[in-house]
Write an enzyme that holds these catalytic residues in place. Structure first.
Site, short mmCIF file in Angstrom:
data_model
loop_
_atom_site.label_atom_id
_atom_site.label_comp_id
_atom_site.label_asym_id
_atom_site.label_seq_id
_atom_site.Cartn_x
_atom_site.Cartn_y
_atom_site.Cartn_z
N GLN A 179 0.80 -1.24 0.00
CA GLN A 179 0.00 0.00 0.00
C GLN A 179 0.83 1.28 0.00
O GLN A 179 0.28 2.35 -0.22
CB GLN A 179 -0.98 0.01 1.19
CG GLN A 179 -2.11 -0.98 1.06
CD GLN A 179 -3.09 -0.67 -0.08
OE1 GLN A 179 -3.18 0.47 -0.57
NE2 GLN A 179 -3.82 -1.67 -0.52
N SER A 199 3.15 -4.45 -5.48
CA SER A 199 2.20 -4.83 -6.52
C SER A 199 1.90 -3.61 -7.39
O SER A 199 1.51 -2.56 -6.88
CB SER A 199 0.92 -5.32 -5.83
OG SER A 199 -0.02 -5.68 -6.79
N HIS A 201 -0.44 -2.74 -9.48
CA HIS A 201 -1.76 -2.12 -9.65
C HIS A 201 -2.17 -1.25 -8.47
O HIS A 201 -3.28 -0.73 -8.41
CB HIS A 201 -2.84 -3.18 -9.97
CG HIS A 201 -3.27 -4.05 -8.85
ND1 HIS A 201 -4.55 -4.02 -8.33
CD2 HIS A 201 -2.61 -4.99 -8.14
CE1 HIS A 201 -4.64 -4.92 -7.36
NE2 HIS A 201 -3.48 -5.53 -7.23
N CYS A 326 -10.11 -8.42 -1.55
CA CYS A 326 -9.91 -9.87 -1.59
C CYS A 326 -10.80 -10.58 -0.57
O CYS A 326 -11.02 -11.77 -0.65
CB CYS A 326 -8.46 -10.22 -1.31
SG CYS A 326 -7.35 -9.07 -2.07
#
Ligand code: PLP
Length: 379
Positions: A179, A199, A201, A326
């Site tokens: 994050q 990550s 995205h 998720c």
């Protein structure tokens, strides 16, 4: 049709059109980067150049970066790899970690006989450093997993202090930085961290690509070919890798103005919410120093719709979340809110707004109008 307002950047940021344009030639390119002919070498060079860009940005050596399919795989790789390489027996973990960490720890307990010990957290979700030290004293050379910023409530952890503490007990530290990677804060050179997960995205890059930084090589989590110096088998996602490096470079270049934009939206949102709903309850650390600048989690006690509040917002064109994307298919209320002591009936009413490039105060005003209609408090 009225345009919807996307306030779910913590789940996934939009793909930057510049990143997309940069990826396109690699998406179309013929060949396999492991092939020794010219087309293969062209793709291999693009991968190695991207690795060098990412390494330089975060203060690592190129050989310390392994490309993965995203944050989940990077977390799995760090945890499985260290247990398999160093015969770890104890894992000390923050109970508000992402499921990519928590469910992996559960598997390691079941399949490898590892013992897992939760570290106490306070009402804002910060780990208790005294308790961590007590656990480290009892279980030296443990693997410690504490994320940088929580994806649901935004609370930041004192990662430098945790790293030094873990190092002094000869432990290993895995930090999920998914994050915060796009904020330009991660610099591993002077930070005694053994692993970080990222990550693309979450910083305007494509979905399905991420990376793991590991200080020392560990056993591969995915077996097969000898790609990634035998550390991660499988033909590389070349376009994703190139796009991720481009997106990260852009994020680091613009980090100061980006963070200040996020903070200005955050303080406006807090001010407006507090003004509109006198009894609003914020979850996690909402201060500029202690919380993620682009995440706010709250509950409106006068909400008349209960756990249907997110559906109502969706109908009103406001895309927000209550828990991590998720976990949103699961029936359990958020494990993060549970860990900080929020009763489950309240946790079901939690709303997470998260924002980024393209979100301005007028978008927040529209979200606030939609929120006002759920409350019995006079506007
Ligand atoms: N860790 C954290 C803190 C996250 O927020 C996420 C995604 O939301 C992940 C890991 C998983 O990343 P990915 O979606 O790339 O698998």
């Amino acid at each position: 049709m009225r345009e919807s307002i996307y306030l779910d950047y913590a789940a996934s940021t939009p793909l930057d059109p510049e990143v997309e344009a940069h990826m396109l030639p690699y998406l179309r390119a013929v060949g396999n980067p492991s092939s020794i002919h010219a087309l293969g070498r062209y793709l291999r060079a693009a991968i190695e150049e991207s690795r060098a860009i990412i390494a330089e940005l975060i203060g690592a050596e190129p050989g310390q970066i392994i490309f993965t399919s995203g944050g989940t795989e990077a977390d799995n790789h760090a945890l499985w790899g260290s247990v398999e390489t160093w015969s770890i027996q104890h894992i000390l973990y923050n109970p508000t970690e992402h499921h990519a960490v928590l469910h992996t720890i559960e598997s390691l307990c079941r399949l490898r006989g590892v013992q897992a010990h939760p570290i106490a957290v306070d009402a804002l979700g910060r780990v208790d450093l005294d308790h961590l030290e007590e656990l480290l004293r009892r279980y030296p050379r443990s693997l410690v997993s504490v994320m940088y910023a929580n994806n649901e409530i935004g609370t930041l952890q004192p990662v430098q202090e945790i790293a030094s503490l873990v190092q002094s007990y000869e432990g290993y530290y895995h930090c999920d930085t998914v994050q915060v990677m796009g904020l330009g804060w991660v610099e591993v050179r002077n930070w005694a961290v053994d692993f970080i997960a990222a990550s693309a995205h979450k910083f305007y890059g494509p979905k399905g690509i991420g990376f793991l930084y590991r200080r020392r090589p560990i056993r591969s989590f995915i077996t097969g070919g000898s790609q990634e110096r035998n550390q991660r088998a499988g033909t590389e996602n070349v376009a994703g890798i190139v796009g991720m490096a481009y997106a990260l470079k852009k994020a680091y270049t613009n980090s100061e103005s980006y963070v200040s934009h996020l903070l200005s939206i955050k303080s406006y949102l807090i001010e407006q919410l507090t003004h509109a709903f006198s009894e609003i309850v914020f979850h996690g650390d909402i201060t500029a120093r202690g919380g993620h600048p682009g995440i706010l989690n709250f509950r409106i006690p006068s909400n008349q719709l209960g756990n249907l509040v997110l559906i109502h917002l969706d109908i009103e064109g406001i895309c927000a979340s209550g828990t991590s994307a998720c976990a949103s298919g699961s029936e359990h209320p958020s494990h993060v809110l549970e860990a900080i002591g929020i009763p489950s009936e309240y946790a079901q009413e939690a709303i997470r707004f998260s924002w980024g490039i393209g979100i301005e105060k007028e978008h927040i005003d529209r979200a606030l109008r939609a929120l006002r209609s759920i409350s019995y408090e006079p506007a």
